[in-house]
Design a protein around this motif. Structure first.
Motif: not given
Length: 325
Positions: A78-82, A137, A139, A179-180, A182-183, A215
């Motif tokens: 996932r693009e929002d992985s920590t 990070a 994106d 893709d998440v 997040d926009n 997105d």
């Protein structure tokens, strides 16, 4: 070259060739002959089995580079992985040295970009363990990130390399970036204005709004709505009247409709944003004068009335603009 009698075995079901000796002569080449045949004949009453051609294998006995447990590795991220998350541990099988008096050195691991052979700026690999972690990070929506595209999917493709005693092996590693949502959608401008006549045709576009979402897929598909009962908006952002407009709502010859349009994406969770709409609606001469208080009058006049003598005053009005006759 040696005939490998009893030196190797073949699994009759999988075809996997395995070692059968504890020690092999360094530098020797072992030759094997392998043949495959049907496990059962096509005709149940037949005893004839179809056999393949004979395959010849030559196996060199010598030091071998570590072997990966898979021919290819694939993970979704996932693009929002920590940052710092462990993504993948790649394990290898190391082989004993032919010279039992010698010990092998430690394995070292590397991760190189398939295109440029540079180290990845987004992934870190522990050199001695083979553990891959995220060091920067991601994106999905940033076109400046160096990515390798396959069709319309986002893939980051690398070579995972293991080295041991001067020998190395490599295996492809693919990370698919997911893709998440997040926009949020963003309108091109915060305020849209237009001027129209109050008798504009119902359904005819008056103005068009536009919002964009960075997105992809459903996360970027936008649906528009308006919060005024007299207007509607299409999927492409065209705003039109859905009932007859009225400019005669003030003492002016126009009326400004003020309302909001909202753009909402189809992601989960859904994100939305709004813009303001001002539509100036101008009056048209669409209302004939009306006599007030009635259109029927009755009066009397003297038979000897002189010319110019007032007889009756009548009044006609059109909305709030009056005309006296």
């Amino acid at each position: 070259m040696k005939i490998a009698s009893g030196a190797f075995t073949v699994d009759p079901k999988t075809g996997m060739v395995r070692t059968a000796l504890s020690k092999y002569s360094p530098g020797s080449i072992y030759k094997l002959y392998v043949q495959a045949r049907d496990s059962t004949p096509k005709n149940a009453n037949s005893t004839t089995f179809k056999q393949s051609e004979v395959a010849m294998l030559e196996i060199l006995a010598g030091d071998r580079a570590p072997q990966f447990l898979s021919s290819k590795y694939f993970r979704k991220i996932r693009e929002d992985s920590t940052v710092g998350n462990s993504l993948l541990l790649i394990e290898t099988h190391t082989f004993r040295p032919i010279d039992e008096r010698r010990t092998k050195s430690h394995q070292t691991f590397y991760l190189l970009n398939e295109i440029s052979d540079d180290e990845s700026p987004y992934f870190y690999i522990e050199e001695l363990s083979g553990l891959i972690t995220l060091k920067r990070a991601l994106d999905f929506d940033d076109p400046s990130i160096p990515k390798v595209f396959k069709l319309k999917d986002h893939f980051l493709i690398f070579h995972f390399i293991v080295k041991e005693d001067g020998k190395e092996n490599l295996v492809p590693v693919e990370f698919e970036v997911e893709d998440v949502n997040d926009n949020s959608p963003t309108f091109i401008q915060p305020l849209y204005t237009a001027t129209t006549k109050e008798n504009v045709k119902i359904g005819k576009p008056i103005l068009q709004v536009r919002a964009i979402d960075k997105d992809f897929g459903e996360n970027s598909r936008i649906v528009y709505t308006v919060d005024h009962p007299d207007f509607s908006v299409s999927d492409s952002g065209e705003i039109s009247a859905k009932k007859r407009l009225n400019a005669d709502q003030n003492r002016e010859r126009f009326f400004i409709y003020r309302f909001n349009v909202t753009a909402e994406d189809r992601g989960m969770p859904r994100r939305r944003t709004s813009a303001t709409i001002h539509i100036r609606t101008e009056n048209t001469n669409d209302e004939p004068p009306m006599f007030v208080p009635t259109r029927e009058y009755s009066t009397a006049v003297a038979e000897d009335a002189q010319g110019g003598t007032p007889v009756l005053q009548i009044q006609a009005v059109r909305k709030r603009i009056s005309h006296f006759l």
